[in-house]
Scaffold this active site. Structure first.
Site, PDB file in Angstrom:
ATOM      1  N   ASN A   1       0.863  -1.188   0.000  1.00  0.00           N
ATOM      2  CA  ASN A   1       0.000   0.000   0.000  1.00  0.00           C
ATOM      3  C   ASN A   1       0.896   1.234   0.000  1.00  0.00           C
ATOM      4  O   ASN A   1       1.535   1.529   1.003  1.00  0.00           O
ATOM      5  CB  ASN A   1      -0.883  -0.052   1.263  1.00  0.00           C
ATOM      6  CG  ASN A   1      -1.666   1.225   1.489  1.00  0.00           C
ATOM      7  OD1 ASN A   1      -1.793   2.064   0.597  1.00  0.00           O
ATOM      8  ND2 ASN A   1      -2.200   1.371   2.696  1.00  0.00           N
TER       9      ASN A   1
ATOM     10  N   HIS B   1      -9.451   1.041   5.072  1.00  0.00           N
ATOM     11  CA  HIS B   1      -8.142   1.185   5.726  1.00  0.00           C
ATOM     12  C   HIS B   1      -8.302   2.121   6.933  1.00  0.00           C
ATOM     13  O   HIS B   1      -9.093   3.064   6.896  1.00  0.00           O
ATOM     14  CB  HIS B   1      -7.124   1.754   4.732  1.00  0.00           C
ATOM     15  CG  HIS B   1      -5.730   1.763   5.284  1.00  0.00           C
ATOM     16  ND1 HIS B   1      -5.294   2.746   6.147  1.00  0.00           N
ATOM     17  CD2 HIS B   1      -4.702   0.888   5.141  1.00  0.00           C
ATOM     18  CE1 HIS B   1      -4.038   2.464   6.498  1.00  0.00           C
ATOM     19  NE2 HIS B   1      -3.658   1.350   5.906  1.00  0.00           N
TER      20      HIS B   1
ATOM     21  N   GLU C   1      -6.649   4.518   8.009  1.00  0.00           N
ATOM     22  CA  GLU C   1      -6.470   5.958   7.726  1.00  0.00           C
ATOM     23  C   GLU C   1      -7.733   6.539   7.098  1.00  0.00           C
ATOM     24  O   GLU C   1      -8.083   7.693   7.341  1.00  0.00           O
ATOM     25  CB  GLU C   1      -5.231   6.168   6.841  1.00  0.00           C
ATOM     26  CG  GLU C   1      -3.948   5.976   7.656  1.00  0.00           C
ATOM     27  CD  GLU C   1      -2.761   5.435   6.895  1.00  0.00           C
ATOM     28  OE1 GLU C   1      -2.741   5.493   5.646  1.00  0.00           O
ATOM     29  OE2 GLU C   1      -1.832   4.929   7.561  1.00  0.00           O
TER      30      GLU C   1
HETATM   31  P1  PGA Z   1       3.112   0.204   7.563  1.00  0.00           P
HETATM   32  O1  PGA Z   1       1.626   0.434   7.006  1.00  0.00           O
HETATM   33  O2  PGA Z   1       3.636  -1.060   6.961  1.00  0.00           O
HETATM   34  O3  PGA Z   1       3.873   1.430   7.122  1.00  0.00           O
HETATM   35  O4  PGA Z   1       3.007   0.098   9.055  1.00  0.00           O
HETATM   36  C1  PGA Z   1       0.721  -0.635   6.839  1.00  0.00           C
HETATM   37  C2  PGA Z   1      -0.598  -0.150   6.282  1.00  0.00           C
HETATM   38  O5  PGA Z   1      -1.074   0.929   6.673  1.00  0.00           O
HETATM   39  O6  PGA Z   1      -1.213  -0.828   5.426  1.00  0.00           O
END
Ligand code: PGA
Length: 245
Positions: free
Chosen positions: A9, A94, A96
């Site tokens: 991602n 997700h 976020e």
């Molecule tokens: P990260 O993010 O590997 O930078 O912790 C994972 C994600 O948000 O899918």
């Protein structure tokens, strides 16, 4: 029986020329039929990513979508528009999107339905925050995300990604034991909805996955793949794809 998924991602990173550079560096380093490899670039780089990866083992997906087909939804992108770029997967819910952009279990559910209807294969993300973990609410919270997100969904090609928010972008990975505990719990919840087909559903772990911890995570019974953020931006991603099981 469950084909592993190694997913990257990119979040809000890489324009078109950076996308081309990335794939010219990555593709010679990876070749696998054994694992599904999928990259999620930003919308503006989807078409370039699809053309760069044609004929390779890498598939392309979008990081988000809207659940309506078309119309007055300024700033949104439909499932059909994503499909039209040649992308085949989509991330839905997700953390976020949930914490920064107001995504709810209800919008997640609508997006999953529309994705399936359009022929895009979704990955639904779930995960608790640090407060919830520390106050012992993890399992109830994950159960409600699964129940509400998947309400009325019958398509067992769904993929679920467990991404504890406290492990995302923090460098703190869940231990393989912690990750397995929740992924196993997710499979039990999936069995309540899908019956025996839950044995074939892929469950991914995400949160500070790196070349150094992939092997231990993938050795867990109920972890069928990983969703990688930061480490998918660099050629280290090849080491993750090629990890030695
Ligand atoms: P990260 O993010 O590997 O930078 O912790 C994972 C994600 O948000 O899918």
């Amino acid at each position: 029986m469950r084909k592993e998924i190694i997913a990257g991602n990119w979040k809000m990173n890489k324009n078109v020329s950076q996308t081309k550079d990335y794939f010219s560096e990555l593709l010679p380093l990876i070749s696998t039929d054994k694992r599904e490899v999928v990259i999620f670039p930003p919308f503006t780089s989807l078409s370039a990513a699809v053309s760069c990866t044609q004929g390779s083992c890498v598939k392309i997906g979008a990081q988000n979508m809207y659940f309506e087909d078309s119309g007055a939804f300024t700033g949104e992108v439909s499932a059909e528009m994503i499909r039209d770029t040649g992308a085949v997967r989509v991330l839905v819910g997700h953390s976020e999107r949930r914490t920064l952009f107001g995504e709810t279990d209800e919008t997640v559910n609508k997006k999953l339905r529309k994705a399936f209807e359009t022929g895009l294969s979704p990955i639904m993300c779930v995960g608790e925050d640090l407060n919830q973990r520390q106050s012992g609410e993890t399992f109830d919270f994950i159960a409600s995300q699964i129940r509400n997100g998947l309400a009325g969904i019958e398509n067992d090609s769904i993929v679920v990604a467990y991404e504890p928010i406290w492990a995302i972008g923090t460098g703190v990975t869940a231990t393989s034991g912690q990750a397995e505990e929740v992924c196993g719990f997710i499979r039990e919840r999936l069995a309540e909805q899908f019956g025996n087909a839950a044995d074939g559903i892929r469950i991914l772990y995400g949160g500070s996955v790196k070349a150094g911890n992939i092997k231990e995570l993938m050795a867990m019974e109920d972890i069928d793949g990983v969703l990688v953020g930061g480490a998918s931006l660099k050629s280290e991603f090849a080491d993750i794809v090629n990890y030695d099981d």
